[in-house]
Write an enzyme that holds these catalytic residues in place. Structure first.
Site, mmCIF file in Angstrom:
data_model
loop_
_atom_site.group_PDB
_atom_site.id
_atom_site.type_symbol
_atom_site.label_atom_id
_atom_site.label_comp_id
_atom_site.label_asym_id
_atom_site.label_seq_id
_atom_site.Cartn_x
_atom_site.Cartn_y
_atom_site.Cartn_z
ATOM 1 N N ASN A 126 46.083 40.492 32.468
ATOM 2 C CA ASN A 126 46.503 40.996 33.769
ATOM 3 C C ASN A 126 47.787 40.284 34.177
ATOM 4 O O ASN A 126 47.782 39.082 34.438
ATOM 5 C CB ASN A 126 45.393 40.739 34.794
ATOM 6 C CG ASN A 126 45.736 41.229 36.183
ATOM 7 O OD1 ASN A 126 46.868 41.604 36.467
ATOM 8 N ND2 ASN A 126 44.751 41.223 37.069
ATOM 9 N N HIS B 22 46.729 50.069 36.383
ATOM 10 C CA HIS B 22 46.865 48.612 36.376
ATOM 11 C C HIS B 22 45.878 48.032 35.370
ATOM 12 O O HIS B 22 44.722 48.463 35.291
ATOM 13 C CB HIS B 22 46.596 48.063 37.769
ATOM 14 C CG HIS B 22 46.513 46.571 37.823
ATOM 15 N ND1 HIS B 22 47.463 45.740 37.285
ATOM 16 C CD2 HIS B 22 45.552 45.747 38.351
ATOM 17 C CE1 HIS B 22 47.114 44.484 37.463
ATOM 18 N NE2 HIS B 22 45.958 44.460 38.114
ATOM 19 N N CYS C 160 49.122 43.362 42.831
ATOM 20 C CA CYS C 160 49.126 44.139 41.587
ATOM 21 C C CYS C 160 49.558 45.581 41.781
ATOM 22 O O CYS C 160 49.868 46.270 40.807
ATOM 23 C CB CYS C 160 47.741 44.094 40.943
ATOM 24 S SG CYS C 160 47.174 42.420 40.574
#
Length: 370
Positions: free
Chosen positions: A327, A297, A118
């Protein structure tokens, strides 16, 4: 002089899957998901590939389409480097970066894929900035390096391919999407002021996804055994508990899926995020009050709220997009950055922090002046 962002783009799949739709697959509800994550829906690929999404996001960042944000149109031959961050490539070969180079006609670009989970877009920006600085006019040894003036950095994911849709603790979290940015070396602008990247050991294997590339092999310790090719695929290699993995496979669970221990990931993320912001500001000699916007993020709204509280900042100082995307790993930060530009939340001269955290464990931040 510095590496400055001159364009951003994003692309989401057509299919929008609301929380209540997932109740057809697992025991869950909109109330349960939204209260714990801040997610209300996510986009899922049906016909789109990872590279399809990345191409659309890149076209916007290059100023070839009206969507996204771009300071100007960049011609294909002006791009010298393509960095493609993903944990879900369409293929091992050709790489996603090579596919984008070919599709967009980036005839002068070197192209590479990378995986930092990520935090991939953050790592991608640091690689691009470092290569540009090393080749900048006047830099020691610049004449012996590729003259990289502009780079296309992409984060693109099709996480729906590796989500276990029978696991209610993970399937509700993830979505698909792509984001891209064009960066340029500009002697008249400060651009990226500082960056920070870090790895911590995931000693508990809290976030893993094993590959499914193993095929029958005709080799044994004694030599070649042609009969081995007639046997079923070898047992799935896993760093997880062998008994647990065997039980999952026996129950029909897919091999190549995400496994996550939510509490351990949460504990890591809530520390890594503010630590990265603090360190990137320290390296630039700035304080949190010098920052106009933080683009984090988008793993879980609770993580961002917790980090904001620790940094004593109102949530309004953070750009949020998780509610209707979930996500999407390395695509989160560039897509959310594109939102900020489109909404006018980033103006020339503003200091902006991009901050990520993910599997590995990776973490990092980039501070730049728009």
């Amino acid at each position: 002089m510095g590496c400055t962002i001159i364009g951003c783009g994003k692309k989401l799949p057509k299919l929008d899957v609301a929380n209540d739709e997932l109740s057809k697959l697992v025991d869950t509800s909109d109330e349960w998901i939204s209260a714990r994550t801040g997610i209300r829906s996510r986009r899922v690929c049906v016909n789109e590939t990872n590279v399809d999404l990345a191409e659309c996001a890149a076209r916007q960042a290059l100023g070839w389409e009206e969507d996204g944000w771009a300071a100007r149109r960049i011609a294909p031959e002006e791009i010298d480097l393509v960095i493609f961050s993903t944990v879900t490539p369409d293929a091992l070969l050709p790489t996603g970066a090579a596919a984008i180079r070919r599709r967009l006609g980036l005839v002068n670009a070197a192209a590479l894929d990378m995986n930092a989970a990520c935090t991939g877009f953050i790592y991608g920006l640091t690689i691009a900035e470092s290569m540009m600085a090393a080749a900048a006019p006047g830099a020691p040894g610049a004449a012996g390096r590729n003259p990289i003036r502009r780079a296309l950095v992409i984060g693109s994911e099709r996480l729906s391919r590796i989500v276990d849709w029978n696991d209610r603790n993970t399937c509700v979290l993830f979505g698909d999407g792509a984001g891209a940015a064009v960066v340029e070396w500009d002697e008249t602008k400060p651009g990226i002021l500082s960056w920070f990247i870090r790895n911590d050991d995931d000693i508990d294997n809290a976030l893993t996804c094993m590959n499914a590339f193993d095929t029958p092999q005709p080799f044994t310790e004694a030599g070649i055994d042609p009969a081995a090719l007639e046997l079923p695929d070898p047992s799935f290699a896993s760093i997880h508990d062998e008994y647990e993995q065997t039980e999952r496979i026996a129950a029909g669970a897919p091999h190549q899926v995400l496994h996550m221990h939510g509490q351990k990931v949460f504990k890591f993320a809530t520390k890594a995020m503010p630590d990265a912001v603090e360190e990137v500001l320290r390296r630039a000699g700035l304080g949190i009050d010098d920052v106009k916007l933080i683009v984090p993020h988008q793993a879980n709204e609770r993580i961002i709220r917790y980090a904001a509280k620790r940094m004593k900042l109102p949530l309004e100082r953070f750009q949020m997009s998780i509610a209707h995307r979930g996500n999407s790993s390395s695509a989160c930060i560039p897509m959310t950055l594109c939102d900020a530009y489109e909404e006018g939340r980033i103006q020339p001269g503003d200091n902006v922090v991009l901050v990520g955290f993910g599997g590995g464990f990776t973490s990092g931040a980039v501070l730049f002046q728009a």
